[in-house]
Design a protein around this motif. Structure first.
Motif, PDB file in Angstrom:
ATOM      1  N   HIS A 120       0.837  -1.194   0.000  1.00  0.00           N
ATOM      2  CA  HIS A 120       0.000   0.000   0.000  1.00  0.00           C
ATOM      3  C   HIS A 120       0.875   1.248   0.000  1.00  0.00           C
ATOM      4  O   HIS A 120       1.954   1.249   0.611  1.00  0.00           O
ATOM      5  N   ASP A 168       0.389   6.446   3.802  1.00  0.00           N
ATOM      6  CA  ASP A 168      -0.891   7.090   4.101  1.00  0.00           C
ATOM      7  C   ASP A 168      -0.910   8.541   3.656  1.00  0.00           C
ATOM      8  O   ASP A 168      -1.935   9.046   3.189  1.00  0.00           O
ATOM      9  N   ASP A 169       0.215   9.230   3.774  1.00  0.00           N
ATOM     10  CA  ASP A 169       0.281  10.649   3.417  1.00  0.00           C
ATOM     11  C   ASP A 169       0.085  10.885   1.926  1.00  0.00           C
ATOM     12  O   ASP A 169      -0.221  12.017   1.518  1.00  0.00           O
ATOM     13  N   ARG A 213      -1.820   8.656  -0.127  1.00  0.00           N
ATOM     14  CA  ARG A 213      -2.959   7.922  -0.674  1.00  0.00           C
ATOM     15  C   ARG A 213      -4.111   8.835  -1.067  1.00  0.00           C
ATOM     16  O   ARG A 213      -4.783   8.610  -2.079  1.00  0.00           O
ATOM     17  N   SER A 214      -4.343   9.889  -0.303  1.00  0.00           N
ATOM     18  CA  SER A 214      -5.471  10.766  -0.613  1.00  0.00           C
ATOM     19  C   SER A 214      -5.268  11.493  -1.940  1.00  0.00           C
ATOM     20  O   SER A 214      -6.231  11.751  -2.665  1.00  0.00           O
ATOM     21  N   GLU A 215      -4.027  11.809  -2.283  1.00  0.00           N
ATOM     22  CA  GLU A 215      -3.750  12.525  -3.530  1.00  0.00           C
ATOM     23  C   GLU A 215      -3.571  11.592  -4.718  1.00  0.00           C
ATOM     24  O   GLU A 215      -4.054  11.885  -5.825  1.00  0.00           O
ATOM     25  N   GLY A 221      -4.012   7.976  -4.669  1.00  0.00           N
ATOM     26  CA  GLY A 221      -4.797   6.755  -4.701  1.00  0.00           C
ATOM     27  C   GLY A 221      -3.995   5.525  -4.344  1.00  0.00           C
ATOM     28  O   GLY A 221      -2.904   5.597  -3.784  1.00  0.00           O
ATOM     29  N   THR A 222      -4.548   4.375  -4.676  1.00  0.00           N
ATOM     30  CA  THR A 222      -3.957   3.086  -4.328  1.00  0.00           C
ATOM     31  C   THR A 222      -3.200   2.521  -5.525  1.00  0.00           C
ATOM     32  O   THR A 222      -3.358   2.966  -6.664  1.00  0.00           O
TER      33      THR A 222
END
Length: 226
Positions: free
Chosen positions: A10, A13-14, A16-18, A20-21
């Motif tokens: 994955h 986390d920092d 993922r919002s921009e 994606g996965t």
């Protein structure tokens, strides 16, 4: 044609919002080719019931080493061999490139020569292609029958074909500039030498061949086989 995406890691986390996965990155890279997709987060223990769950397969990158002791790695290797034995098309990227080689009898290790980061040139069957790299581990011994299709001085086994059904690449055609820069800012500090990250940052404005390799991968997955 249905493509099963085997997710082996994955993003931070920092990021993922921009960005994606990882499976989302491959859906974008392979988009426009009539594929449908299903994601299996094998890193979290989620596996398909059988190879019949998809017509073709992609294995993503990961922060993990193929040689590490994780419960999900042996069943992934078994699935790779089952896909090979069934003659289904399979593509591996970075960790995917490495775990396929390992599952089929090759060797992966942490490369003593260090890291490859950012824009990197490869000779792919006589043509120069430029992709973003992010790795220290390398395939250092190939399985029997494997054929190198892409290489450079730093990574001898950069792209590998296994017969007519499996093709793998050490670099990341799914990674854009922003994501590579994000990896340098999140995972790179204290891990990758500062001068190497600075050199990679300086090269980021150059063009890459992500679309070209993405289309190559799509055509590899779709092509008719005996």
């Amino acid at each position: 044609m249905k493509i099963g995406i085997l997710v082996t890691g994955h993003p931070p986390d920092d990021l993922r919002s921009e960005f994606g996965t990882y499976d989302g990155m491959f859906r974008t890279l392979l988009g426009g080719n009539g594929f449908t997709f299903e994601t299996f987060n094998v890193v979290d223990g989620q596996f398909p019931d059988s190879t019949d769950a998809a017509d073709g397969w992609v294995i993503t990158g990961s922060r993990h080493g193929a040689y590490e002791d994780h419960a999900w790695i042996p069943p992934l290797e078994e699935l790779i061999r089952a896909i090979r034995d069934k003659g289904q098309p399979l593509i591996g990227v970075c960790f995917g490139h490495q775990i396929i080689a390992q599952a089929l009898g090759g060797k992966v290790e942490k490369f003593t020569g260090g890291w490859a980061v950012g824009r990197t040139d490869y000779d792919l069957d006589g043509q120069t292609v430029t992709l973003n790299a992010w790795h220290q581990d390398q395939v250092v011994a190939l399985p029997d029958g494997a054929r190198v299709t892409g290489t450079n001085d730093f990574c001898q086994n950069a792209m590998v074909a296994y017969g007519d059904t499996i093709w793998t690449v050490q670099a990341h055609p799914e990674y854009g500039d922003g994501f590579i820069k994000g990896l340098m800012d999140t995972r790179g500090k204290g891990l990758v030498p500062d001068e190497l990250m600075q050199a990679a940052t300086n090269r980021l404005p150059a063009n890459d061949d992500n679309p070209k390799i993405g289309q190559f991968m799509a055509e590899f997955l779709k092509k008719e086989r005996a």
